[in-house]
Scaffold this active site. Structure first.
Site: not given
Ligand code: SF4
Length: 352
Positions: A41, A47, A84, A86, A124, A142, A206, A212
């Site tokens: 991480e 990178t 690398l 940083y 993170y 991140d 997706c 979304c």
């Molecule tokens: S914008 Fe929304 S639907 Fe499109 S790839 Fe990203 S998370 Fe998935």
């Protein structure tokens, strides 16, 4: 941001199932060793994955556990990180594993408080170690995760501002899977890396498309909101490769703090301090040498996060070189590889 009407369980299932089927085989995913998660991480901050893989493999082979890394010489550690960039990342990691060795018998702590106090372990890295290695439902936010989450919930917070991270962390804390936080966090990171890319996200592939908001509103390109980074400040240097008649080259070590601390380089002088026509008398006086041959090599430009270096490089052959301070060495060309050099100076070596 309210997530009460959001079907968390269905979202978690879709994301985790997708991750289990589609995750890339990466060397740090072979087991849940917290030290390997930590190293990977830290390397992956700033990178690309493809660049990190060979560095990670070599680093783990050389320093397989926190105690080995803690006991290593700083120059060896910088050498393993050479290229690398940083470098404060690896200096902090080195200091932190020394604390792990002293206080925790070489075991990366699973206690949140203890982990968060180690040098260089920010929210993170803490979240990544806690969730991936120790299965704790801790957010690991991140840039990839902020991009995905900002689109899913249409969040307008500027991701270039440090305080925005808190908004994303509290949202992820609210929707994270308690049963499998490791796959959940890695799923968000992987989705950001493979599908929900900065430009042209592949929404048709997706797994969380139905959750979304940006997809529903066709507003993907508006997210994440990110203000422009400040321009890098340009610096111009002359670099002098001084070689004596035995083929030894003068190198010097940079100070213990500041940019590229502890690295080695060829002597450099800022160009605003020296007119080009005066280079020869200047080097003869400063290094007390008689120059027999001078050749200009290819100029080099290197971009750091906040500044750029433009280097005009001169190779000077001389009889004898007198070292002026403890931070200088005379080294044969084939021995230069033993010393850690920053990338722009490695490019000088490649020309010699
Ligand atoms: S914008 Fe929304 S639907 Fe499109 S790839 Fe990203 S998370 Fe998935």
């Amino acid at each position: 941001m309210k997530t009460s009407s959001f079907n968390k369980k269905a979202f978690q299932t879709a994301l985790i199932e997708w991750f289990k089927l589609n995750q890339r085989q990466l060397p740090w995913r072979e087991d849940q060793d917290p030290y390997k998660v930590w190293v990977s991480e830290i390397m992956l901050q700033q990178t690309q994955v493809d660049t990190v893989i060979p560095y990670f493999e070599h680093f783990i082979e050389q320093f397989p556990d926190p105690n080995t890394l803690a006991d290593a010489d700083q120059q060896e550690v910088l050498k393993a990180w050479e290229g690398l960039g940083y470098y404060s990342r690896v200096r902090n990691l080195h200091t932190a594993v020394q604390e792990v060795k002293e206080k925790y018998h070489g075991e990366v702590p699973r206690d949140r408080e203890q982990l968060s106090k180690l040098k260089g372990v920010g929210p993170y890295t803490l979240g990544a170690i806690m969730s991936i290695a120790y299965d704790e439902p801790e957010p690991a936010v991140d840039g990839n995760v902020m991009r995905v989450i900002s689109r899913v919930f249409e969040i307008d917070a500027d991701i270039a501002k440090a305080k925005s991270r808190k908004i994303f962390e509290s949202l992820v804390r609210d929707i994270i899977s308690e049963e499998d936080p490791s796959s959940f966090n890695q799923g968000l990171m992987e989705l950001g890396a493979l599908i929900c890319r900065p430009k042209n996200p592949q929404c048709e592939l997706c797994p969380i498309q139905s959750f979304c908001r940006a997809y529903q509103q066709n507003s993907q390109s508006n997210y994440p909101v990110k203000s422009k980074a400040k321009k890098q400040i340009p610096f111009y240097y002359y670099v002098f490769v001084l070689e004596n008649k035995s083929g030894e080259i003068l190198i010097e070590q940079r100070p213990e703090s500041g940019l590229l601390a502890g690295f080695w380089q060829f002597p450099m002088v800022e160009q605003k301090e020296l007119d080009q026509s005066l280079i020869l008398p200047f080097v003869e006086e400063i290094f007390q040498i008689d120059v027999q041959e001078i050749n200009q090599l290819k100029s080099i430009k290197h971009i750091f996060s906040h500044l750029t270096w433009s280097l005009d490089v001169y190779h000077l052959k001389v009889d004898t070189i007198h070292m002026k301070s403890d931070n200088q060495r005379l080294v044969k060309l084939d021995q230069l590889a033993k010393y850690p050099f920053p990338v722009p100076h490695q490019k000088v070596i490649n020309q010699l």
